[in-house]
Design an enzyme around this catalytic site. Structure first.
Site, PDB file in Angstrom:
ATOM      1  N   CYS A 147     -37.159  23.053  -1.183  1.00 47.04           N
ATOM      2  CA  CYS A 147     -36.649  22.505   0.391  1.00 47.04           C
ATOM      3  C   CYS A 147     -35.878  21.402   0.169  1.00 47.04           C
ATOM      4  O   CYS A 147     -34.779  21.227   0.136  1.00 47.04           O
ATOM      5  CB  CYS A 147     -37.866  22.185   1.191  1.00 47.04           C
ATOM      6  SG  CYS A 147     -37.584  22.140   2.879  1.00 47.04           S
ATOM      7  N   HIS A 151     -41.331  27.047   0.193  1.00 48.54           N
ATOM      8  CA  HIS A 151     -42.559  26.136  -0.523  1.00 48.54           C
ATOM      9  C   HIS A 151     -43.464  27.051  -1.205  1.00 48.54           C
ATOM     10  O   HIS A 151     -44.462  27.466  -0.790  1.00 48.54           O
ATOM     11  CB  HIS A 151     -42.955  25.156   0.395  1.00 48.54           C
ATOM     12  CG  HIS A 151     -42.518  24.250   1.271  1.00 48.54           C
ATOM     13  ND1 HIS A 151     -42.110  22.952   0.361  1.00 48.54           N
ATOM     14  CD2 HIS A 151     -41.748  24.207   2.264  1.00 48.54           C
ATOM     15  CE1 HIS A 151     -41.325  22.205   1.488  1.00 48.54           C
ATOM     16  NE2 HIS A 151     -41.050  22.930   2.332  1.00 48.54           N
ATOM     17  N   GLU A 202     -45.474  26.010  -3.412  1.00 41.36           N
ATOM     18  CA  GLU A 202     -46.616  25.058  -3.754  1.00 41.36           C
ATOM     19  C   GLU A 202     -47.549  25.072  -2.535  1.00 41.36           C
ATOM     20  O   GLU A 202     -48.474  24.710  -2.732  1.00 41.36           O
ATOM     21  CB  GLU A 202     -46.083  23.814  -3.984  1.00 41.36           C
ATOM     22  CG  GLU A 202     -45.641  22.750  -2.994  1.00 41.36           C
ATOM     23  CD  GLU A 202     -44.224  23.152  -2.641  1.00 41.36           C
ATOM     24  OE1 GLU A 202     -43.640  24.175  -2.991  1.00 41.36           O
ATOM     25  OE2 GLU A 202     -43.537  22.259  -1.603  1.00 41.36           O
TER      26      GLU A 202
END
Lengths: 177, 212
Positions: free
Chosen positions: B78, B171, B173
């Site tokens: 990002c 993302h 994560e």
């Protein structure tokens, strides 16, 4: 590919992206630009900063939509705006404006002494203030995606807010979602 | 093997937790000295305008560029993708121009347009990646030498790689996706110690079937 917008992951995710940053109160588009250039991760669009609201007394409401829109057009960082506690129509107006986060805020005059906004019903994520863990969990249960501490709004007294955060307030413990 | 995570602002803790989940030590990088002894670096999501100021404030720009030039793998998500691009389309100067791509910030719109959905990333295998896109950027131009790792159904590019640098607009994560971090760790291990037989082994991202 099925795409879902305004999920819990996206609401909470924006809060996660803001960590370690400064969210700055601004009252004009020029101030918002200054905040962005200075490295703020988001701005809170307000009609008056909390100390002025407190000084002037009376009923403090949601900010003028035209002012919020001007700020949204001036910066590329997220723009937040405040709605009165329990005032879901103000929140609906802010959602229609397209703000990135709504702060259901004790800085404004509460519209409801007992009930907060049903925040699950909105597509836009909410941030709320809390004094202790119990309050935080009630707000999260109502749909808040981000929590902040509550100080004494507009007094500049940061001891209040700091005490909450450091867990020295009764009932506050380290909280991980 | 230690992997650094740039920890000036944003969702760095989530990357450290993802590294922890695959048994890799994540090191929070706040000062140039924190880069010593790390095999690769992750640039997390956050606000790129805030991160760029802090990167310069703490003198991290040149040391990180040196690390990348040494061949150590770099992975940006990002805001990290924005920082790694040659060109940022709404006017900001590049920070780490390591990817020959042009990106547009907040390309999908405001927070109300943030979304999640599955994304096919062929180099990671047949299992799709669950992508969380938060005020996400998009790659609008790729130069020669840049591999497109993933596109949305409408063809817009959301993951790229050039040599040792990988970037995603989404993302991993935030979705419990560990394969990008495993890939980064594999690349870091090979960079650190090519080892016996490495001459015959393909680079981990050199697989056929890229989403170009």
């Amino acid at each position: 590919m099925t795409v879902e917008t305004s999920t819990w992951a996206t609401k909470k995710g924006l809060a996660q992206m803001l960590k370690g940053g400064v969210i700055m109160d601004v009252v004009t588009a020029d101030q918002a630009k200054i905040a962005e250039d200075a490295g703020a991760v988001a701005v809170m669009a307000l009609e008056r900063v909390p100390s002025d609201i407190r000084a002037m007394g009376g009923v403090a409401r949601m900010s003028d939509p035209a002012m919020i829109e001007a700020i949204m057009n001036a910066v590329t960082i997220p723009v937040m705006a405040k709605a009165r506690i329990g005032h879901f129509v103000e929140a609906q107006i802010l959602e229609a404006l397209g703000v990135d986060y709504i702060d259901e805020s004790e800085v404004l005059t509460p519209a409801d002494e007992a009930h907060h906004i049903d925040k699950h019903a909105f597509k836009v994520p909410f941030v709320c203030g809390c004094r202790n863990l119990g309050e935080a969990i009630r707000r999260i249960n109502e749909g808040a995606a981000m929590m902040r501490t509550k100080g004494e709004a507009g007094t500049g007294n940061v001891v209040e807010a700091g005490t909450r955060w450091c867990g020295r307030s009764p009932g506050t413990v380290a909280y991980r979602s | 093997m230690k992997i650094g995570v740039l920890a000036v602002q944003g969702a760095f803790a989530e990357h450290v937790a993802t590294l922890d989940a695959i048994g890799v030590e994540g090191v929070e990088v706040r000062l140039p000295s924190d880069l010593e002894g790390i095999g690769g670096l992750i640039l997390p999501g956050g606000e790129s305008t805030a991160q760029r100021r802090l990167i310069d404030r703490w003198g991290l720009r040149e040391p990180i560029l040196d690390l990348a030039r040494s061949g150590a793998p770099i992975f940006g998500t990002c805001a990290g993708m924005i920082l790694l691009s040659h060109e940022i389309l709404d006017g900001d100067e590049p920070v780490f121009p390591l990817l020959d791509v042009s990106v547009r910030r907040n390309a999908f719109g405001r927070q109300l347009d943030s979304f999640e959905g599955s994304v096919a990333v062929p180099i990671l295998g047949d299992q799709v990646v669950h992508g969380v896109f938060i005020r996400a950027p998009i790659v609008e131009r790729v130069g020669e030498g840049v591999d497109v790792l993933a596109r949305l159904d409408d063809g817009r590019i959301v993951a790229v790689r050039e040599r040792n640098v990988i970037a995603t607009a989404f993302h991993p994560e935030l979705a419990g996706e560990t394969r990008f971090h495993r890939l980064l760790t594999t690349m870091a291990a090979e960079h650190d110690d090519p080892g016996e037989g490495s001459g015959r082994r393909h680079h981990p991202t050199r697989r056929t079937g890229l989403a170009r």
